[in-house]
Design a protein around this motif. Structure first.
Motif, mmCIF file in Angstrom:
data_model
loop_
_atom_site.group_PDB
_atom_site.id
_atom_site.type_symbol
_atom_site.label_atom_id
_atom_site.label_comp_id
_atom_site.label_asym_id
_atom_site.label_seq_id
_atom_site.Cartn_x
_atom_site.Cartn_y
_atom_site.Cartn_z
ATOM 1 N N GLY A 72 115.456 -9.553 -96.398
ATOM 2 C CA GLY A 72 114.386 -10.527 -96.253
ATOM 3 C C GLY A 72 114.179 -10.913 -94.799
ATOM 4 O O GLY A 72 114.955 -10.543 -93.914
ATOM 5 N N TRP A 73 113.132 -11.639 -94.558
ATOM 6 C CA TRP A 73 112.756 -12.040 -93.197
ATOM 7 C C TRP A 73 113.509 -13.287 -92.786
ATOM 8 O O TRP A 73 113.574 -14.260 -93.532
ATOM 9 C CB TRP A 73 111.251 -12.287 -93.125
ATOM 10 N N GLU A 111 110.591 -3.639 -88.310
ATOM 11 C CA GLU A 111 111.477 -4.637 -88.922
ATOM 12 C C GLU A 111 111.455 -5.961 -88.171
ATOM 13 O O GLU A 111 112.366 -6.776 -88.311
ATOM 14 C CB GLU A 111 112.905 -4.090 -89.012
ATOM 15 N N ARG A 157 113.962 -8.433 -90.011
ATOM 16 C CA ARG A 157 114.423 -8.063 -91.349
ATOM 17 C C ARG A 157 115.537 -7.049 -91.162
ATOM 18 O O ARG A 157 115.336 -5.999 -90.562
ATOM 19 C CB ARG A 157 113.273 -7.478 -92.158
#
Length: 131
Positions: free
Chosen positions: A116-117, A80, A111
């Motif tokens: 979302g990033w 992540e 994330r």
């Protein structure tokens, strides 16, 4: 073997949108791409700024980009988190003082909860341009 192409593209797209917000001075859009705990190590002075300071500098016009060109980047995934190492060429002004710098940078994206990033950390290092 898991195909990570889409995820790398997602990270790079998030970074591209962040750079776009910087180019246009869009503080709310830039803020959307920053993690709540974002920290930035400034390319010119080494000072550390947080999310609120960067967003305020864009919003108030203290930080203006005339040019911010992505020259190259490599993105690596770690679950992540993602680390992007790249190179930019930038010009603009900070608190009215002009700047122009070529830099190598490291961006750390995270994330959380499928949201979302988001850019969690960034550091820039000035580099000499080749003649």
């Amino acid at each position: 073997m898991k195909d990570t192409t889409v995820t790398v593209a997602e990270v790079e797209d998030a970074e591209d949108r962040f750079f776009g917000a910087l180019r246009t001075g869009d503080a709310p859009l830039a803020e959307q791409h920053l993690d709540a705990g974002f920290l930035l190590v400034d390319v010119s002075s080494g000072a550390v700024s947080d999310r609120a300071a960067l967003v305020a500098a864009l919003r108030d016009g203290a930080l203006v980009f005339e040019r911010l060109d992505l020259v190259e980047r490599t993105t690596r995934l770690f679950g992540e988190a993602a680390i992007v190492v790249g190179r930019t060429a930038m010009a603009g002004s900070l608190a009215g003082a002009p700047f122009a710098v070529a830099s190598r940078y490291t961006h750390v994206f995270v994330r959380r909860n499928g949201d979302g990033w988001r850019l969690a950390s960034g550091q820039g290092t000035p580099i000499a341009e080749a003649d």
